[in-house]
Design an enzyme around this catalytic site. Structure first.
Site, PDB file in Angstrom:
ATOM      1  N   ASP A 148      -3.414  45.037  35.618  1.00 51.45           N
ATOM      2  CA  ASP A 148      -2.072  45.594  35.697  1.00 51.45           C
ATOM      3  C   ASP A 148      -1.699  46.017  34.287  1.00 51.45           C
ATOM      4  O   ASP A 148      -2.184  45.464  33.302  1.00 51.45           O
ATOM      5  CB  ASP A 148      -1.076  44.570  36.240  1.00 51.45           C
ATOM      6  CG  ASP A 148       0.300  45.203  36.409  1.00 51.45           C
ATOM      7  OD1 ASP A 148       0.341  46.415  36.663  1.00 51.45           O
ATOM      8  OD2 ASP A 148       1.313  44.507  36.254  1.00 51.45           O
TER       9      ASP A 148
ATOM     10  N   GLY B 202       6.880  48.603  42.991  1.00 52.95           N
ATOM     11  CA  GLY B 202       8.318  48.476  43.155  1.00 52.95           C
ATOM     12  C   GLY B 202       8.757  47.993  44.523  1.00 52.95           C
ATOM     13  O   GLY B 202       9.863  48.290  44.963  1.00 52.95           O
TER      14      GLY B 202
ATOM     15  N   ASP C  90      -2.421  42.274  46.045  1.00 47.90           N
ATOM     16  CA  ASP C  90      -2.541  41.161  45.110  1.00 47.90           C
ATOM     17  C   ASP C  90      -1.212  40.447  45.159  1.00 47.90           C
ATOM     18  O   ASP C  90      -0.196  41.035  45.534  1.00 47.90           O
ATOM     19  CB  ASP C  90      -2.786  41.649  43.681  1.00 47.90           C
ATOM     20  CG  ASP C  90      -1.502  42.096  43.015  1.00 47.90           C
ATOM     21  OD1 ASP C  90      -1.063  43.209  43.319  1.00 47.90           O
ATOM     22  OD2 ASP C  90      -0.924  41.321  42.231  1.00 47.90           O
TER      23      ASP C  90
END
Length: 376
Positions: free
Chosen positions: A92, A221, A271
């Site tokens: 990430d 988001g 994830d």
RNA sequence: GGGGGAGUCGCAUAGUGGCAAUUGCAACAGACUGUAAAUCUGUCCUCGGAUGAGUUCGGUGGUUCGAGUCCACCUUCCCCCA
């Protein structure tokens, strides 16, 4: 990076596929255990590999950049060599930290200024810098630098935030194309759809992201404060636009039920910290429901942790013993629960894949949904 | 036998005239979604809940508008000297 579809479900948007990386193939749908600082918390790499049967894990750019730092990671020859995980890794970008470190970060067009949560030192993350760091970490899949827009944002903020994420994406793509992998294997860049809970923004963002022709696309988001039904609606909407022949990654989600609902709507990759974090906090997920191990009612339940579980801890230990470990504050408790939960999550996605291929996914899903959400 | 000290809500502690009463532990419950989390929150004398009522600080009695706090006696425990 190659992605091929193995099967499409006839009654939903679910699909089974195969994603090939230089660190092995990934059978989708897949769940990716989170290993923020290069370790899947409380789990040995060997167990994540052999017991959980994970095919890909996460690392985090922000955390790894702060500790151990790029010098060490580069000297080690990348994160795979450093932590001993020889399958695929996804990193990430730090976009989630933009969201979660409110108060110790400053957003600018150029990038985000962070204050280290460890020592307070100041650092600037720009899209270019993040690409460079992810090159140094050596992830098979690098995430674009985005802002994870809070689910409660108003339209005006959500639009601005999304547009900035798009501009940052262009800068990520540029830097990505100008740089080379450092360790001799290929790396892919996944862009991220934003747009909060607003349909037109989500559609606009999905179109923009799709236009980049990336090896895979992410939906970000979500599960950040909005109602669950809204999340499902957004996934459904976005997946009508994102290319079918590329993997779709729903970032940071979620509960076992979220996985089943996401798969039904065409998500291939997930994830979430939930199996490990909640595991460490005494909660385990099973095919029969959710157990809070600290509850008194498990005090003398000597049945296995999960008779249907696939990892050795499921039959090696009893619920009563595991409760005892948590009550006593023994480190083994979180270790067992984390391994169990990851094993369950991976079992769940393997089963989903099997049923998609067999053609009875919807029936299986409808039987599983009420069970996995039940509180025991 | 003489001298000194102490008994507070499971345990340990705070409190020296306005207190249903501090803090820690334990206990019980809840939260956790791209990990600032082996973390955090709540309850923890009784009354289902309450900014409400009732009953509390070893026991009995007293002083005071008011006592866990001051006084007297009783009781239990600890330490020192015989």
């Amino acid at each position: 990076m190659q992605f091929s579809l193995t099967a499409n479900d006839s009654k939903s948007a679910a699909r089974a596929g195969l994603l090939e990386t230089d660190h092995g193939s990934i059978e989708t749908p897949i769940f990716m255990p989170v290993g923020t600082v290069g370790s899947v918390k409380a789990c040995h790499i060997r167990d994540v590999h052999d017991e959980v049967k994970a095919q890909i894990i996460l690392g985090n750019t922000y955390h790894l950049y702060l500790r151990p730092g790029l010098e060490v990671l580069e000297a080690a020859g990348g994160l795979h060599r450093f932590n001993g995980w020889d399958r695929a890794i996804l990193t990430d970008s730090g976009g989630f930290q933009v969201f979660s470190l409110t108060g110790i970060r400053k957003m600018k067009e150029e990038g985000v200024e962070f204050q280290s949560h460890i020592d307070g030192s100041r650092h600037l993350f720009t899209p270019e810098r993040v690409m460079d760091i992810e090159r140094s970490i050596g992830a098979d899949i690098m995430m674009a630098f985005d802002e994870c827009t809070p689910g409660t944002s108003d339209y005006h903020y959500a639009k601005q935030s999304m547009e900035r994420t798009h501009r940052w994406l262009d800068r990520c793509v540029k830097r990505f194309s100008e740089t080379e992998p450092k360790y001799g294997y290929r790396q892919a860049l996944f862009p991220i759809v934003q747009g909060c809970v607003y349909r037109d923004l989500r559609m606009q963002s999905a179109e923009y992201i799709a236009s980049k022709g990336a090896d895979g696309n992410a939906i970000g988001g979500l599960a950040v404060g909005e109602p669950t039904e809204t999340m499902y609606e957004m996934i459904e909407l976005v997946n009508t636009i994102l290319p079918k022949d590329k993997p779709r990654y729903l970032m940071g989600v979620g509960t076992p039920a979220n996985l089943l609902e996401g798969i039904s709507r065409g998500v291939d990759m997930f994830d979430c910290v939930m199996p490990t974090r909640n595991g460490r906090n005494g909660m385990i997920f099973t095919s029969e429901g959710i157990i809070n191990l600290r509850n008194e009612k498990w005090k003398d339940d000597f049945s296995p942790v999960d008779p249907d579980g696939g990892t050795f801890v499921d039959v090696q230990y009893s619920k009563a013993y595991l409760r005892h470990l948590f009550i006593a504050g023994e480190i083994l408790g979180p270790m067992i629960a984390s391994l169990h939960n990851l094993g369950f999550y991976l079992w769940l996605v393997r089963e989903a894949r099997r049923h998609i291929i067999a053609g009875d996914f919807a029936i299986w899903r409808d039987a599983m949904l009420p069970k996995v959400s039940r509180r025991l």
